[in-house]
Design an enzyme around this catalytic site. Structure first.
Site, PDB file in Angstrom:
ATOM      1  N   CYS A  33       0.729   3.425   2.816  1.00  0.00           N
ATOM      2  CA  CYS A  33       1.127   3.773   1.448  1.00  0.00           C
ATOM      3  C   CYS A  33       2.658   3.774   1.418  1.00  0.00           C
ATOM      4  CB  CYS A  33       0.582   5.147   1.086  1.00  0.00           C
ATOM      5  SG  CYS A  33       1.230   5.767  -0.478  1.00  0.00           S
TER       6      CYS A  33
ATOM      7  N   CYS B 138       3.325   2.166  -7.330  1.00  0.00           N
ATOM      8  CA  CYS B 138       2.684   1.924  -6.031  1.00  0.00           C
ATOM      9  C   CYS B 138       3.686   1.162  -5.163  1.00  0.00           C
ATOM     10  CB  CYS B 138       1.411   1.106  -6.224  1.00  0.00           C
ATOM     11  SG  CYS B 138       0.637   0.665  -4.660  1.00  0.00           S
TER      12      CYS B 138
HETATM   13  N1  LIG Z   1      -4.423   3.353  -2.878  1.00  0.00           N
HETATM   14  C1  LIG Z   1      -3.953   2.546  -1.788  1.00  0.00           C
HETATM   15  C2  LIG Z   1      -3.121   3.310  -0.803  1.00  0.00           C
HETATM   16  C3  LIG Z   1      -1.897   3.940  -1.403  1.00  0.00           C
HETATM   17  C4  LIG Z   1      -0.834   2.946  -1.847  1.00  0.00           C
HETATM   18  C5  LIG Z   1       0.390   3.676  -2.342  1.00  0.00           C
HETATM   19  N2  LIG Z   1       0.296   4.353  -3.552  1.00  0.00           N
HETATM   20  C6  LIG Z   1       1.698   2.961  -2.154  1.00  0.00           C
HETATM   21  O1  LIG Z   1       2.714   3.491  -2.643  1.00  0.00           O
HETATM   22  O2  LIG Z   1       1.764   1.970  -1.449  1.00  0.00           O
HETATM   23  C7  LIG Z   1      -5.129   1.902  -1.047  1.00  0.00           C
HETATM   24  O3  LIG Z   1      -6.187   2.534  -0.871  1.00  0.00           O
HETATM   25  O4  LIG Z   1      -4.979   0.756  -0.632  1.00  0.00           O
END
Ligand SMILES: N[C@@H](CCC[C@H](N)C(=O)O)C(=O)O
EC number: 5.1.1.7
Length: 270
Positions: A79, A207
């Protein structure tokens, strides 16, 4: 019983962070399955409320190791915004130096905590596939630590991220693990990105790995140069640095230490 935690956010992606080097989290949740406990703590309104929960643990090969959980209790390999927040936490708590390395399921992440930003070096992106058609939507795939599908659009405001993102996230093509889905409006020197996140099962405010995926694909498709500025859903900025072969890929941006607190066991009640 109470458990100390902190809440940090990076461009609106928010996380509960717990120093679990003494295994306090396992004692706190007792016999409750970890997935259920994470869901309860991350639940908005009845819990702390967060997109993810991060446990810091001991590592034999780096400054520390993390366990990363999405708000639905699923684990994720990486993440980007969580990595920036955990680095700030670890540095300020004296767990790691200003330039650190930590273990994730995606590999070793390097991080540098500066006065107003945190910059992380991601593991080498892989599985690049340009020009796919998924559920009638044209886009591109890349894994930047976690899987991402990237769709270019004319007007970012007009996208129904929840509906279209969900359709692609659960598409047959990406099963069983699924994918995150990013919608990108590319301008001359910057890109606007909105992301449907796997494991949150909704659009988040930003993200990190999705911003990196979107920038890398913009570099390939539109020949945009590094660094690329990413404007997130809530109009904050991230910067993505990369080289032609995607060996050195960095994500940089601000983090906010929202508050420190104690979790009470009542949060785990049915
Ligand atoms: N929800 C994603 C993991 C988290 C990603 C995150 N928010 C970021 O900032 O990269 C997954 O399950 O792939």
């Amino acid at each position: 019983m109470e458990l100390r935690f902190s809440k940090l956010q990076g461009t609106g992606n928010d996380f509960v962070i717990i120093d679990n080097r003494n295994k306090g989290f396992e004692k706190f949740i007792d016999n409750l399955p970890i997935k259920k406990a994470v869901q309860k703590i991350c639940q908005r309104k009845t819990g702390v409320g967060a997109d993810g929960l991060i446990l810091i643990e001991n590592s034999e090969i780096a400054d520390f190791k993390w366990q990363f959980f999405n708000s639905d209790g699923s684990t994720a390999e990486m993440c980007g915004n969580g990595a920036r927040c955990v680095a700030r936490f670890a540095f300020q708590k004296g767990i790691a130096p200003q330039k650190m390395k930590f273990e994730t399921l995606a590999g070793i992440i390097e991080a540098e905590v500066n006065v107003s930003t945190v910059k992380v070096k991601l593991t080498k992106p892989h599985d690049l596939k340009l020009n796919l058609n998924v559920e009638g939507v044209s886009g591109h795939f890349i894994n930047t630590g976690v899987p991402h599908f990237v769709v270019f659009v004319d007007r970012i405001e007009d996208v129904n991220v929840r509906e279209v993102g969900r359709k692609i996230r659960f598409s047959e093509l990406f099963q069983p693990s699924g994918t995150n889905v990013n919608f990108v409006e590319a301008q001359l020197d910057k890109i606007f990105v909105r992301t449907y996140e796997r494991g949150v099962e909704d659009e988040t405010l930003a993200c990190g790995t999705g911003s990196v995926a979107s920038a890398l694909i913009s570099g390939k498709v539109f020949k945009m140069n590094s660094p690329i500025e990413v404007v997130t859903k809530n109009r904050e900025r991230l910067k993505v640095y990369f080289d032609k072969n995607m060996n050195d890929v960095f994500l940089e941006g601000a983090t906010t230490w929202v508050y420190d607190g104690f979790l009470n066991r009542e949060v785990l009640n049915e």
